[in-house]
Design a protein around this motif. Sequence first.
Motif, PDB file in Angstrom:
ATOM      1  N   GLY A  77       0.819  -1.208   0.000  1.00  0.00           N
ATOM      2  CA  GLY A  77       0.000   0.000   0.000  1.00  0.00           C
ATOM      3  C   GLY A  77       0.852   1.256   0.000  1.00  0.00           C
ATOM      4  O   GLY A  77       0.608   2.185  -0.775  1.00  0.00           O
ATOM      5  N   VAL A  78       1.861   1.293   0.866  1.00  0.00           N
ATOM      6  CA  VAL A  78       2.721   2.481   0.950  1.00  0.00           C
ATOM      7  C   VAL A  78       3.375   2.761  -0.402  1.00  0.00           C
ATOM      8  O   VAL A  78       3.402   3.908  -0.864  1.00  0.00           O
ATOM      9  CB  VAL A  78       3.816   2.305   2.029  1.00  0.00           C
ATOM     10  CG1 VAL A  78       4.800   3.477   1.994  1.00  0.00           C
ATOM     11  CG2 VAL A  78       3.198   2.165   3.414  1.00  0.00           C
ATOM     12  N   LEU A  79       3.853   1.705  -1.054  1.00  0.00           N
ATOM     13  CA  LEU A  79       4.564   1.919  -2.324  1.00  0.00           C
ATOM     14  C   LEU A  79       3.602   2.281  -3.453  1.00  0.00           C
ATOM     15  O   LEU A  79       3.983   2.991  -4.386  1.00  0.00           O
ATOM     16  CB  LEU A  79       5.393   0.694  -2.683  1.00  0.00           C
ATOM     17  CG  LEU A  79       6.504   0.353  -1.674  1.00  0.00           C
ATOM     18  CD1 LEU A  79       7.337  -0.812  -2.173  1.00  0.00           C
ATOM     19  CD2 LEU A  79       7.392   1.544  -1.367  1.00  0.00           C
ATOM     20  N   ALA A  80       2.351   1.835  -3.371  1.00  0.00           N
ATOM     21  CA  ALA A  80       1.339   2.287  -4.337  1.00  0.00           C
ATOM     22  C   ALA A  80       1.113   3.789  -4.166  1.00  0.00           C
ATOM     23  O   ALA A  80       1.103   4.544  -5.141  1.00  0.00           O
ATOM     24  CB  ALA A  80       0.036   1.518  -4.138  1.00  0.00           C
ATOM     25  N   GLY A  81       0.949   4.228  -2.925  1.00  0.00           N
ATOM     26  CA  GLY A  81       0.776   5.660  -2.660  1.00  0.00           C
ATOM     27  C   GLY A  81       2.002   6.455  -3.060  1.00  0.00           C
ATOM     28  O   GLY A  81       1.891   7.553  -3.620  1.00  0.00           O
ATOM     29  N   ALA A  82       3.169   5.887  -2.786  1.00  0.00           N
ATOM     30  CA  ALA A  82       4.422   6.554  -3.167  1.00  0.00           C
ATOM     31  C   ALA A  82       4.457   6.785  -4.677  1.00  0.00           C
ATOM     32  O   ALA A  82       4.778   7.881  -5.139  1.00  0.00           O
ATOM     33  CB  ALA A  82       5.617   5.706  -2.731  1.00  0.00           C
ATOM     34  N   TRP A  83       4.082   5.756  -5.441  1.00  0.00           N
ATOM     35  CA  TRP A  83       4.094   5.871  -6.906  1.00  0.00           C
ATOM     36  C   TRP A  83       3.079   6.902  -7.372  1.00  0.00           C
ATOM     37  O   TRP A  83       3.357   7.702  -8.279  1.00  0.00           O
ATOM     38  CB  TRP A  83       3.817   4.505  -7.538  1.00  0.00           C
ATOM     39  CG  TRP A  83       3.878   4.525  -9.030  1.00  0.00           C
ATOM     40  CD1 TRP A  83       2.839   4.475  -9.892  1.00  0.00           C
ATOM     41  CD2 TRP A  83       5.063   4.620  -9.839  1.00  0.00           C
ATOM     42  NE1 TRP A  83       3.290   4.519 -11.192  1.00  0.00           N
ATOM     43  CE2 TRP A  83       4.651   4.613 -11.191  1.00  0.00           C
ATOM     44  CE3 TRP A  83       6.429   4.710  -9.554  1.00  0.00           C
ATOM     45  CZ2 TRP A  83       5.557   4.694 -12.253  1.00  0.00           C
ATOM     46  CZ3 TRP A  83       7.323   4.790 -10.613  1.00  0.00           C
ATOM     47  CH2 TRP A  83       6.886   4.786 -11.939  1.00  0.00           C
ATOM     48  N   LEU A  84       1.899   6.930  -6.773  1.00  0.00           N
ATOM     49  CA  LEU A  84       0.907   7.956  -7.127  1.00  0.00           C
ATOM     50  C   LEU A  84       1.492   9.344  -6.927  1.00  0.00           C
ATOM     51  O   LEU A  84       1.162  10.279  -7.653  1.00  0.00           O
ATOM     52  CB  LEU A  84      -0.356   7.795  -6.281  1.00  0.00           C
ATOM     53  CG  LEU A  84      -1.260   6.608  -6.598  1.00  0.00           C
ATOM     54  CD1 LEU A  84      -2.409   6.537  -5.588  1.00  0.00           C
ATOM     55  CD2 LEU A  84      -1.817   6.693  -8.022  1.00  0.00           C
ATOM     56  N   GLY A  85       2.365   9.482  -5.916  1.00  0.00           N
ATOM     57  CA  GLY A  85       2.950  10.780  -5.599  1.00  0.00           C
ATOM     58  C   GLY A  85       4.277  11.046  -6.268  1.00  0.00           C
ATOM     59  O   GLY A  85       4.912  12.064  -5.997  1.00  0.00           O
ATOM     60  N   GLY A  86       4.741  10.118  -7.118  1.00  0.00           N
ATOM     61  CA  GLY A  86       5.966  10.354  -7.875  1.00  0.00           C
ATOM     62  C   GLY A  86       7.228   9.781  -7.254  1.00  0.00           C
ATOM     63  O   GLY A  86       8.331  10.062  -7.742  1.00  0.00           O
ATOM     64  N   ASP A  87       7.113   8.999  -6.192  1.00  0.00           N
ATOM     65  CA  ASP A  87       8.281   8.372  -5.559  1.00  0.00           C
ATOM     66  C   ASP A  87       8.413   6.914  -5.993  1.00  0.00           C
ATOM     67  O   ASP A  87       7.414   6.226  -6.204  1.00  0.00           O
ATOM     68  CB  ASP A  87       8.142   8.378  -4.027  1.00  0.00           C
ATOM     69  CG  ASP A  87       8.675   9.649  -3.386  1.00  0.00           C
ATOM     70  OD1 ASP A  87       9.142  10.549  -4.116  1.00  0.00           O
ATOM     71  OD2 ASP A  87       8.613   9.738  -2.142  1.00  0.00           O
ATOM     72  N   ARG A  88       9.655   6.466  -6.058  1.00  0.00           N
ATOM     73  CA  ARG A  88       9.939   5.049  -6.260  1.00  0.00           C
ATOM     74  C   ARG A  88      10.340   4.435  -4.922  1.00  0.00           C
ATOM     75  O   ARG A  88      11.029   5.075  -4.132  1.00  0.00           O
ATOM     76  CB  ARG A  88      11.088   4.856  -7.245  1.00  0.00           C
ATOM     77  CG  ARG A  88      10.774   5.362  -8.638  1.00  0.00           C
ATOM     78  CD  ARG A  88      11.984   5.208  -9.540  1.00  0.00           C
ATOM     79  NE  ARG A  88      11.639   5.505 -10.918  1.00  0.00           N
ATOM     80  CZ  ARG A  88      12.299   5.007 -11.957  1.00  0.00           C
ATOM     81  NH1 ARG A  88      13.333   4.202 -11.768  1.00  0.00           N
ATOM     82  NH2 ARG A  88      11.940   5.322 -13.178  1.00  0.00           N
ATOM     83  N   GLY A  89       9.918   3.182  -4.713  1.00  0.00           N
ATOM     84  CA  GLY A  89      10.208   2.569  -3.420  1.00  0.00           C
ATOM     85  C   GLY A  89      10.601   1.116  -3.534  1.00  0.00           C
ATOM     86  O   GLY A  89      10.622   0.526  -4.622  1.00  0.00           O
ATOM     87  N   VAL A  90      10.930   0.539  -2.381  1.00  0.00           N
ATOM     88  CA  VAL A  90      11.291  -0.871  -2.293  1.00  0.00           C
ATOM     89  C   VAL A  90      10.718  -1.423  -0.992  1.00  0.00           C
ATOM     90  O   VAL A  90      10.507  -0.666  -0.027  1.00  0.00           O
ATOM     91  CB  VAL A  90      12.828  -1.036  -2.353  1.00  0.00           C
ATOM     92  CG1 VAL A  90      13.500  -0.459  -1.106  1.00  0.00           C
ATOM     93  CG2 VAL A  90      13.228  -2.490  -2.547  1.00  0.00           C
ATOM     94  N   LEU A  91      10.429  -2.719  -0.991  1.00  0.00           N
ATOM     95  CA  LEU A  91       9.889  -3.402   0.191  1.00  0.00           C
ATOM     96  C   LEU A  91      10.851  -4.520   0.587  1.00  0.00           C
ATOM     97  O   LEU A  91      11.128  -5.411  -0.226  1.00  0.00           O
ATOM     98  CB  LEU A  91       8.496  -3.951  -0.138  1.00  0.00           C
ATOM     99  CG  LEU A  91       7.800  -4.886   0.850  1.00  0.00           C
ATOM    100  CD1 LEU A  91       7.677  -4.253   2.237  1.00  0.00           C
ATOM    101  CD2 LEU A  91       6.416  -5.281   0.330  1.00  0.00           C
ATOM    102  N   LEU A  92      11.361  -4.457   1.808  1.00  0.00           N
ATOM    103  CA  LEU A  92      12.287  -5.469   2.322  1.00  0.00           C
ATOM    104  C   LEU A  92      11.546  -6.342   3.325  1.00  0.00           C
ATOM    105  O   LEU A  92      10.844  -5.837   4.195  1.00  0.00           O
ATOM    106  CB  LEU A  92      13.481  -4.809   3.031  1.00  0.00           C
ATOM    107  CG  LEU A  92      14.186  -3.657   2.318  1.00  0.00           C
ATOM    108  CD1 LEU A  92      15.335  -3.135   3.187  1.00  0.00           C
ATOM    109  CD2 LEU A  92      14.696  -4.088   0.958  1.00  0.00           C
ATOM    110  N   MET A  93      11.729  -7.635   3.219  1.00  0.00           N
ATOM    111  CA  MET A  93      11.059  -8.539   4.158  1.00  0.00           C
ATOM    112  C   MET A  93      11.741  -9.892   4.193  1.00  0.00           C
ATOM    113  O   MET A  93      12.579 -10.211   3.351  1.00  0.00           O
ATOM    114  CB  MET A  93       9.595  -8.727   3.759  1.00  0.00           C
ATOM    115  CG  MET A  93       9.404  -9.556   2.500  1.00  0.00           C
ATOM    116  SD  MET A  93       7.670  -9.782   2.087  1.00  0.00           S
ATOM    117  CE  MET A  93       7.489  -8.580   0.780  1.00  0.00           C
TER     118      MET A  93
END
Lengths: 193, 198
Positions: A77-93
């Motif tokens: 969810g966070v990375l979907a919102g980030a992309w809507l706002g123009g940010d690229r992200g990564v998820l570590l787990m």
Amino acid sequence: MTTQTLDQTRAGQEAEANMAPKAAPKWPDQIFQTLREAEVTQVTYVPDAGHARLIDLCHQDSDMKTTVLTTEEEGIGVLAGAWLGGDRGVLLMQSSGVGNCINTLSMARVCGFPLVMIVTMRGQWGEANPWQVPMGQITADNLRLAGVVVYEVSDPDMAALAVEAAARIAFNGGLSAAVLLSQGMLGTKLFKE
Amino acid sequence: MQEQDDKLRRRSTVARILADRGDILVITGLGSTTYDCAAAGDHALNFYLWGAMGSAVMVGFGLAMAQPKRRVLVITGDGELLMGLGALATVGAKRPENLAVAVIDNERYGETGMQRTHTSAGVDLAGIAKMAGFRETLVVREAAELEKAVPQLHHAKGPVLAVMKVSTAPDPLVLPPWDGPYLKMRFRHALLGDKAAA
């Protein structure tokens, strides 16, 4: 707690060949550099021992916005919102977290949100805790069933290259991609003082 | 039912919240809040969740982190929020000042036959948010309180969470687009302009 790197990994071979104290592995720093080059600025994670160095590097970098999650699917969810706002992200787990993500992965897939996951494996090479085994054994298959492109890495020298490939395919085309870092490469948690 | 009739109606409540939205970015939760926001007027800066139940607050959080100068408003339901309650702790730990959450709380799962949610048994979502670290939390039960809550949702230093206690009375179905890539690209174009193409 001690960790034991399996002998068949290149890092292990080099350390033995040099007869020197085991050096810190280079791949976390190489992955961090790759994330910088991919213009990743949002780093979301549920911690794992295998990700500790990479997490530290991200926290030390003022350009990286780090978010600790209570459960792994929050990161999708966070990375979907980030992309809507123009940010690229990564998820570590850790691999156990993949099971938590399955339904939420449908959002990334159906909307074409880029999703890059870096997963440290448990329940694989020499696992001491049998409770980790069921999820670890189905992690890659689960991700593939959910429509995620999977890169399985056991050679530490390939780790950053796999992250580069995953980031490229995700950010170029709105795909979900996961890099699985094998337990053989990371070392086995042996539950000893 | 007299008690229900005295309650706020969900459609007019959401319409009031969005009436003077300015350049606020809106994320909606799976279910009735997606229809409520569509009924208030479809907008390029609405991103509707049609799935991934429990994710609305986290999508709003990631957007708020990416756009710290823009107000982000998540409008979701009690059932949707309850499925991802940990999100309140994740927000409370980071405390983005530009994030607000409006919970349209009818104490029911509206999509599946109006079964009761935990809020009908007294589970206090505003209280949970407060203890998780939200800066402003409030519960709205009547029109005068709604008038005070709207500026809080729009402008107060966040994170803000307002629970709107609303009636269970049914509303006409109003469906926004559910094509995910369209909704995503529409939002990015409206927000990012030429930079929308990756």
